[in-house]
Design an enzyme around this catalytic site. Sequence first.
Site, PDB file in Angstrom:
ATOM      1  CB  CYS A 117     -32.853 -59.432 -93.369  1.00  0.00           C
ATOM      2  SG  CYS A 117     -31.215 -60.091 -92.949  1.00  0.00           S
ATOM      3  CB  CYS A 168     -25.291 -55.670 -90.763  1.00  0.00           C
ATOM      4  SG  CYS A 168     -26.947 -55.404 -90.119  1.00  0.00           S
TER       5      CYS A 168
HETATM    6  O1  PYC Z   1     -29.951 -56.247 -92.590  1.00  0.00           O
HETATM    7  O2  PYC Z   1     -28.361 -57.627 -93.167  1.00  0.00           O
HETATM    8  C1  PYC Z   1     -29.169 -57.204 -92.364  1.00  0.00           C
HETATM    9  C2  PYC Z   1     -29.263 -57.840 -91.034  1.00  0.00           C
HETATM   10  C3  PYC Z   1     -28.577 -58.929 -90.584  1.00  0.00           C
HETATM   11  C4  PYC Z   1     -28.993 -59.165 -89.274  1.00  0.00           C
HETATM   12  C5  PYC Z   1     -29.924 -58.209 -88.957  1.00  0.00           C
HETATM   13  N1  PYC Z   1     -30.075 -57.419 -90.044  1.00  0.00           N
END
Ligand code: PYC
Length: 313
Positions: free
Chosen positions: A240, A92
Site C-alpha cells: 500500500c 493510490c
Molecule cells: O497503494 O496506495 C495504495 C493503495 C490504496 C488502496 C490500495 N492500494
Amino acid sequence: MKKDFQKIRVIDSHTGGEPTRVVIEGFPDLGNGTMAERLEVFKSDFDNLRSAIVKEPRGHTAVIGALLCEPSDKNCIAGVIFFDNAGYLGMCGHGTIGLVRTLEYLGKIKTGKYKIETPVGIVEAELDENDFVTIENVPSYRYKKDVEVEVKSYGKITGDIAWGGNWFFLIQEHSFELKLENLEELKRFTISVRETLNKNEITGKNGHEVDHIEIFSPTEKADSKNFVLCPGHEYDRSPCGTGTSAKLACLYEDGKLKEGETWKQMSIIGSIFEGKVRIDNGKIIPIIKGNAFITAESELILDKDDTFCFGIR
Ligand code: PYC
C-alpha cells in the site's frame, strides 16, 4: 439488429500483487476541471461505470480502477482518478506505479521523471531502466497520535491517524500474526476497528472518514510487514503506497526514521516497497519505490440489456 454496445478499453497490471485497471478509452468526458472537480462529475454522473469497470462480473473486489485523464495542469503528463468497489480514492501508490508502467507499455513514456495530477495533488513518478517506478507522494503527516478506541470483542486498541493521500488508522500493538492463513480474522478485526472509528465519529482532518486500517508486525525480511484493509473490505495485496506513506510520516515524526533512510515495507503476501522521506519546507514527502507488471489489454463491453451491465451492486 446489431446492438449498440458501450466499449471501454483498459490495461490491467499488478503492483506487488495488487491489481490496477487503467481506463484508457471509451469513458465519457468529465470536462476540463482539475482532477478534484472531475472526480465530483464522475461521482454524480457516472458512478454506475465505476462499478461496471471494477466489480464482478468484469472485475472483482480487489481491483483498483484508474481513469486516465488529460491533465488540467500542463506540467503533468497525465491526470488520474482512482476508484474501487466501494467508491473513490484520493491517491493510490500501487495504482500510480501501475499507471506509469501502463503509459510505458502504451509507448507514451520512456524512462524519466513525470508529474501526474490526482484529486489530492500532484505526484512525481520516475521510471528507471530496470522498470522500477519511484513516486514522490503528496505531503503526508500524522494527524493524531495514540488514539484509543474500545473495539467490541477486542478491547482497547490504540492507533495513529495519518494522511498518506488517503486516511489511515495505524495499529502497532495487537495480538495477530500477519499471515495469509489468518486473512478472515484480520479482516474481521480491522473491519470492527473501522466501524468503531465511524461510530465514535473519530475522523481524519475536516471530518474525513478514516477508511483504511493498517496493522503492522515485525519480520526478518523487511523493516515491517503490514495488513491493510481497504474501504471496500478487501485487503491490499501490495504494501500500500499511501499506507506506507502514512507509516513513513509517523516514523519520521517519532524520530524513528531519518530523512533519506530506507524503510522496507512488506505486504501480507510478501511483496515489498522501499520507502524514504524527503523534507521540503517542513513537509514530509514520502518516496515509494516498487514495480508493476502488465497482465491484460482488453475492451470491456457494456450491454444495457444485461441485468449486471453495471456490475453486481
Ligand atoms: O497503494 O496506495 C495504495 C493503495 C490504496 C488502496 C490500495 N492500494
